[in-house]
Design an enzyme around this catalytic site. Structure first.
Site, PDB file in Angstrom:
ATOM      1  N   PHE A 143       0.844  -1.198   0.000  1.00 37.19           N
ATOM      2  CA  PHE A 143       0.000   0.000   0.000  1.00 37.19           C
ATOM      3  C   PHE A 143       0.876   1.243   0.000  1.00 37.19           C
ATOM      4  O   PHE A 143       1.758   1.388   0.854  1.00 37.19           O
ATOM      5  CB  PHE A 143      -0.923   0.023   1.233  1.00 37.19           C
ATOM      6  CG  PHE A 143      -1.796   1.243   1.271  1.00 37.19           C
ATOM      7  CD1 PHE A 143      -2.915   1.335   0.451  1.00 37.19           C
ATOM      8  CD2 PHE A 143      -1.501   2.313   2.101  1.00 37.19           C
ATOM      9  CE1 PHE A 143      -3.719   2.465   0.461  1.00 37.19           C
ATOM     10  CE2 PHE A 143      -2.309   3.451   2.123  1.00 37.19           C
ATOM     11  CZ  PHE A 143      -3.414   3.525   1.304  1.00 37.19           C
ATOM     12  N   ASP A 227       9.236   3.209   1.486  1.00 37.67           N
ATOM     13  CA  ASP A 227       8.061   3.892   2.018  1.00 37.67           C
ATOM     14  C   ASP A 227       8.000   3.575   3.514  1.00 37.67           C
ATOM     15  O   ASP A 227       7.577   2.494   3.916  1.00 37.67           O
ATOM     16  CB  ASP A 227       6.817   3.394   1.279  1.00 37.67           C
ATOM     17  CG  ASP A 227       5.516   3.977   1.837  1.00 37.67           C
ATOM     18  OD1 ASP A 227       5.542   4.524   2.955  1.00 37.67           O
ATOM     19  OD2 ASP A 227       4.491   3.857   1.147  1.00 37.67           O
ATOM     20  N   LYS A 256       2.940   9.860   8.401  1.00 37.19           N
ATOM     21  CA  LYS A 256       2.100   9.568   9.571  1.00 37.19           C
ATOM     22  C   LYS A 256       2.581  10.122  10.920  1.00 37.19           C
ATOM     23  O   LYS A 256       2.049  11.094  11.410  1.00 37.19           O
ATOM     24  CB  LYS A 256       1.868   8.062   9.655  1.00 37.19           C
ATOM     25  CG  LYS A 256       0.952   7.558   8.540  1.00 37.19           C
ATOM     26  CD  LYS A 256       0.417   6.178   8.811  1.00 37.19           C
ATOM     27  CE  LYS A 256      -0.760   5.820   7.920  1.00 37.19           C
ATOM     28  NZ  LYS A 256      -0.459   5.263   6.613  1.00 37.19           N
TER      29      LYS A 256
HETATM   30  C1  LIG Z   1      -0.741   5.555   5.218  1.00 36.45           C
HETATM   31  C2  LIG Z   1       0.225   5.142   4.208  1.00 36.45           C
HETATM   32  C3  LIG Z   1       0.365   5.834   2.987  1.00 36.45           C
HETATM   33  C4  LIG Z   1      -0.540   6.962   2.600  1.00 36.45           C
HETATM   34  O1  LIG Z   1      -0.462   8.060   3.446  1.00 36.45           O
HETATM   35  P1  LIG Z   1      -1.626   9.163   3.426  1.00 36.45           P
HETATM   36  O2  LIG Z   1      -1.153  10.192   4.398  1.00 36.45           O
HETATM   37  O3  LIG Z   1      -2.890   8.476   3.835  1.00 36.45           O
HETATM   38  O4  LIG Z   1      -1.713   9.676   2.048  1.00 36.45           O
HETATM   39  C5  LIG Z   1       1.340   5.412   2.116  1.00 36.45           C
HETATM   40  N1  LIG Z   1       2.140   4.382   2.408  1.00 36.45           N
HETATM   41  C6  LIG Z   1       2.045   3.703   3.576  1.00 36.45           C
HETATM   42  C7  LIG Z   1       2.983   2.581   3.852  1.00 36.45           C
HETATM   43  C8  LIG Z   1       1.073   4.051   4.492  1.00 36.45           C
HETATM   44  O5  LIG Z   1       0.950   3.353   5.626  1.00 36.45           O
END
Ligand SMILES: *Cc1c(COP(=O)(O)O)cnc(C)c1O
Length: 400
Positions: A143, A227, A256
């Site tokens: 994701f 990421d 986050k």
């Molecule tokens: C939450 C998340 C995203 C997206 O972040 P948003 O602030 O919701 O756009 C992307 N990659 C990972 C691994 C995430 O946990």
């Protein structure tokens, strides 16, 4: 008049149903206040928050350091545009290049969310200077966010398909070293990875995967882009999860937990990746504004000075012990690192367990039918860990 004080079940649910875009299901509760690791709903019920806004509220709720930073910066200088720099912006860039290990050759780009940080990283991959390359390798089930570029990277076809065509060039491979070795060659611009797949249920990469990814990307001149939007900022018991694996990436995306609930995101580059973007190639109106940057500085400063990275490692181990000691026949596996914990279940009852936890005053979540995710604030101590054990135990008991 409907308001936070008059919150019968139907009134907030009706208002939500008629006024909020239908992108999400009906929320579980209507929350009005938080303090430390606890939140309260409109009917006065208290919950122990072991999800922390999905790994966002690093310092819990209404932490004095967070409150002071937002308040002070809002009353000093909140926003200026990218025609100007500010003390919080430069302090944050220098702090992040230090904390990530990017050091002297590192650079930070600021935006407002995780998806935006990944959009910036996607554009960075297109600029890979080792020849014209458009292939990007990502993982099945990964994701990376909901905007079009981030969606193209996301390895969940059901999320992507209604919105195709998405930007091209992304290939999703199985999460095995064999698939990695088969996919990497000199036509690859970047390998895009979550060090732990959070939304997939807190799934760790296979042993040696990240190390092999580093070797192969280096050998083929591809960027290794990690990421760490969910795993970063101390959550895994290291500042960044790649540090647990002893690997140094070319770029990392962060969001986050970075400002404890204030919206912010960042792309940090290492070495040669820092020279790929040139003037005018990317930008964001709000990105790195002094209000967000000052809040991030305060939150990151508190994580550092209060030893919360070490606390994440220690409390994570305690929570794992507690889950193991419940000895539920439904628990088949305990995954993750530090305070990003996944519980694998032997039956597809994750939703029922999360609901039962909520009924017992505990917030955790079910990223899929057979996994629970636990991601408390990094500030938790003995009392919160003990209370978690009591409430989770009751939730499991209510199902057996
Ligand atoms: C939450 C998340 C995203 C997206 O972040 P948003 O602030 O919701 O756009 C992307 N990659 C990972 C691994 C995430 O946990």
């Amino acid at each position: 008049m409907p308001g936070p004080e008059t919150t019968t079940e139907t009134s907030w649910k009706d208002r939500f149903d008629t006024s909020i875009m239908r992108t999400m299901g009906m929320p579980l509760r209507y929350l009005v206040r938080g303090e430390g690791a606890y939140v309260w709903d409109g009917d006065g019920n208290q919950y122990l928050d072991f999800l922390a806004g999905i790994a966002v509220n690093s310092l819990g709720h209404a932490h004095p350091v967070f409150v002071e930073a937002v308040t002070r910066q809002a009353s000093t200088l909140a926003h200026v545009s990218n025609y100007f720099s500010t003390p919080p912006q430069l302090e944050l860039a220098e702090r992040l290049t230090r904390l990530t290990g990017a050091g002297q050759g590192g650079r930070a780009y600021f935006c407002n969310s995780g998806a935006e940080a990944n959009e910036a990283a996607f554009k960075l991959a297109r600029l890979n200077s080792h020849g014209p390359r458009t292939r990007i390798i990502a993982l099945t089930n990964a994701f990376h966010g909901r905007t079009m570029g981030a969606l193209a990277l996301t390895g969940k076809p059901a999320m992507r398909e209604p919105f195709e065509p998405v930007p091209g060039g992304v290939e999703h491979i199985d999460t095995t070293i064999e698939a990695l070795e088969a996919a990497l060659d000199d036509t690859v611009a970047a390998l895009f990875l979550e060090p732990i797949k959070g939304e997939a249920g807190v799934l760790e990469l296979p042993e040696g995967f990240l190390q092999r990814a580093r070797e192969l990307t280096e050998q083929h001149g591809a960027l290794l882009i990690l990421d760490e939007i969910q795993t970063g900022v101390g959550r895994t018991g290291a500042w960044f999860s790649y540090m647990n694996a002893g690997v140094v990436p070319d770029a990392v995306t962060i969001a986050k937990g970075m400002a404890g609930g204030f919206p912010i995101g960042s792309l940090v580059t290492f070495g040669w990746a820092s020279d790929l973007f040139s003037r005018g190639q990317h930008g964001s109106t709000f990105g790195g504004n002094p209000l967000a940057a000052a809040t991030a500085n305060a939150v990151l400063g508190e994580i550092e000075s209060a030893g919360l990275v070490q606390n994440a490692a220690r409390r994570g181990a305690e929570i794992r012990d507690i889950i193991a000691r419940i000895e539920s026949p439904f628990v088949s596996e305990i995954r993750g690192q530090g305070l990003l914990i996944g519980v694998g279940l032997s039956e597809p009852i994750a939703g029922r367990i999360a609901d039962a936890a909520l009924e017992n005053g505990l917030i955790i979540n079910a990223p899929n039918d057979s996994s629970l995710r636990i991601a408390p604030p990094l500030i938790i101590g003995d009392d919160e860990v003990r209370e978690f054990g009591v409430r989770l135990g009751r939730a499991f008991e209510s199902l057996s």
